[in-house]
Design a protein around this motif. Structure first.
Motif, PDB file in Angstrom:
ATOM      1  N   PHE A 198       4.447   1.494  -2.460  1.00  0.00           N
ATOM      2  CA  PHE A 198       3.654   0.988  -1.340  1.00  0.00           C
ATOM      3  C   PHE A 198       4.531   0.215  -0.362  1.00  0.00           C
ATOM      4  O   PHE A 198       4.434   0.392   0.862  1.00  0.00           O
ATOM      5  CB  PHE A 198       2.524   0.107  -1.875  1.00  0.00           C
ATOM      6  CG  PHE A 198       1.775  -0.637  -0.812  1.00  0.00           C
ATOM      7  CD1 PHE A 198       0.856   0.016  -0.003  1.00  0.00           C
ATOM      8  CD2 PHE A 198       1.996  -2.002  -0.619  1.00  0.00           C
ATOM      9  CE1 PHE A 198       0.176  -0.676   0.987  1.00  0.00           C
ATOM     10  CE2 PHE A 198       1.303  -2.688   0.352  1.00  0.00           C
ATOM     11  CZ  PHE A 198       0.395  -2.027   1.165  1.00  0.00           C
ATOM     12  N   LEU A 199       5.393  -0.650  -0.880  1.00  0.00           N
ATOM     13  CA  LEU A 199       6.294  -1.418  -0.007  1.00  0.00           C
ATOM     14  C   LEU A 199       7.244  -0.506   0.749  1.00  0.00           C
ATOM     15  O   LEU A 199       7.518  -0.729   1.938  1.00  0.00           O
ATOM     16  CB  LEU A 199       7.079  -2.432  -0.828  1.00  0.00           C
ATOM     17  CG  LEU A 199       6.284  -3.598  -1.433  1.00  0.00           C
ATOM     18  CD1 LEU A 199       7.232  -4.523  -2.208  1.00  0.00           C
ATOM     19  CD2 LEU A 199       5.559  -4.377  -0.353  1.00  0.00           C
ATOM     20  N   ASP A 200       7.744   0.535   0.079  1.00  0.00           N
ATOM     21  CA  ASP A 200       8.638   1.483   0.754  1.00  0.00           C
ATOM     22  C   ASP A 200       7.935   2.170   1.923  1.00  0.00           C
ATOM     23  O   ASP A 200       8.524   2.364   2.995  1.00  0.00           O
ATOM     24  CB  ASP A 200       9.135   2.531  -0.244  1.00  0.00           C
ATOM     25  CG  ASP A 200      10.125   1.964  -1.253  1.00  0.00           C
ATOM     26  OD1 ASP A 200      10.676   0.879  -0.987  1.00  0.00           O
ATOM     27  OD2 ASP A 200      10.333   2.609  -2.297  1.00  0.00           O
ATOM     28  N   ASN A 201       6.675   2.530   1.718  1.00  0.00           N
ATOM     29  CA  ASN A 201       5.917   3.185   2.790  1.00  0.00           C
ATOM     30  C   ASN A 201       5.684   2.233   3.963  1.00  0.00           C
ATOM     31  O   ASN A 201       5.721   2.637   5.128  1.00  0.00           O
ATOM     32  CB  ASN A 201       4.578   3.687   2.267  1.00  0.00           C
ATOM     33  CG  ASN A 201       4.723   4.882   1.360  1.00  0.00           C
ATOM     34  OD1 ASN A 201       5.679   5.641   1.460  1.00  0.00           O
ATOM     35  ND2 ASN A 201       3.770   5.063   0.439  1.00  0.00           N
ATOM     36  N   ARG A 203       7.631  -0.211   4.885  1.00  0.00           N
ATOM     37  CA  ARG A 203       8.891  -0.459   5.587  1.00  0.00           C
ATOM     38  C   ARG A 203       9.310   0.710   6.465  1.00  0.00           C
ATOM     39  O   ARG A 203      10.073   0.544   7.408  1.00  0.00           O
ATOM     40  CB  ARG A 203       9.992  -0.746   4.563  1.00  0.00           C
ATOM     41  CG  ARG A 203       9.782  -2.035   3.765  1.00  0.00           C
ATOM     42  CD  ARG A 203      11.001  -2.336   2.919  1.00  0.00           C
ATOM     43  NE  ARG A 203      10.796  -3.498   2.068  1.00  0.00           N
ATOM     44  CZ  ARG A 203      10.632  -3.429   0.747  1.00  0.00           C
ATOM     45  NH1 ARG A 203      10.684  -2.267   0.123  1.00  0.00           N
ATOM     46  NH2 ARG A 203      10.453  -4.521   0.043  1.00  0.00           N
ATOM     47  N   GLN A 204       8.836   1.911   6.150  1.00  0.00           N
ATOM     48  CA  GLN A 204       9.254   3.101   6.906  1.00  0.00           C
ATOM     49  C   GLN A 204       8.566   3.166   8.274  1.00  0.00           C
ATOM     50  O   GLN A 204       7.490   2.696   8.466  1.00  0.00           O
ATOM     51  CB  GLN A 204       8.961   4.362   6.099  1.00  0.00           C
ATOM     52  CG  GLN A 204       9.822   4.491   4.851  1.00  0.00           C
ATOM     53  CD  GLN A 204       9.457   5.711   4.024  1.00  0.00           C
ATOM     54  OE1 GLN A 204       8.525   6.460   4.347  1.00  0.00           O
ATOM     55  NE2 GLN A 204      10.185   5.910   2.937  1.00  0.00           N
TER      56      GLN A 204
END
Length: 204
Positions: A198-201, A203-204
């Motif tokens: 979720f955090l990666d999404n 940040r993108q």
């Protein structure tokens, strides 16, 4: 058949995803999409059996299958069952229910078989009723089955595991200590890998 349960814990289902073993010495192999009778608990219902990895299973063979019943049946994962042919009447297989769903249609075979393989692999041979098995089941639930961003409230986890809320809370405490599960606030929990994704999404 009738089932007595705590409110909210069990709901009638139409599809039962199972691991079964064909009886020894069966003359006519069990066929995909064969009409059968499902016996589980006190319930006896007609249904259709879909083999998920084979077109037929001979005596002593094992495999994954989905049994779809036109009438809803109350049964849960870990319940035992047997399958009988209606005519001539004979017991042809038995096993354990691994997952249930409310859908009343032909199953997506490859997707369900992959899910069941992943589930058993995740259990790692642990008894699913043991403390370790319950922890594995809870982690798999949050990793694979939680909708949306992956959060689930404690009550949903308890109902999925068929345990009391205090038991589910103890399981979450153990998993949080191991870094696998995170407390999301307000009695909700999320798997660490789902939260990381979720955090990666974001940040993108």
């Amino acid at each position: 058949g009738q089932v007595v349960a705590s409110p909210g814990y069990l709901e009638p289902s139409h599809s039962f995803h199972v691991r079964l073993t064909v009886v020894h010495g069966l003359v006519s192999p069990l066929q995909n999409a064969e009409e059968v009778k499902l016996h589980t608990g006190t319930a006896e219902e007609p249904g259709k059996l879909y083999l998920l990895e084979d077109s037929a299973l001979p005596g002593d063979a094992s495999g994954f299958a989905t049994i779809v019943t036109p009438n809803p049946v109350v049964a849960a994962p870990l319940d035992r069952f047997i399958v009988r042919r209606p005519s001539p009447a004979e017991t042809v297989a038995g096993g354990e229910i691994l997952a249930v769903s409310s859908e009343f249609y032909k199953p997506r075979k490859r997707q369900i078989a992959e899910y069941l393989r992943d589930y058993l692999s995740f259990l790692g041979g642990n008894d699913p009723r043991s403390g370790e098995g319950l922890a594995k089941r809870a982690e798999f639930l949050l990793l694979r089955d939680a909708p949306g961003a992956g959060e689930l409230p404690l009550g949903d986890i308890a109902r999925a595991l068929l345990v009391r809320p205090e038991t589910a809370s103890a399981i979450m405490y153990r998993l949080i200590g191991g870094g696998r599960i995170l407390a999301a606030g307000a009695g909700h929990y999320i798997h660490a890998d789902r939260y990381g994704a979720f955090l990666d999404n974001v940040r993108q």
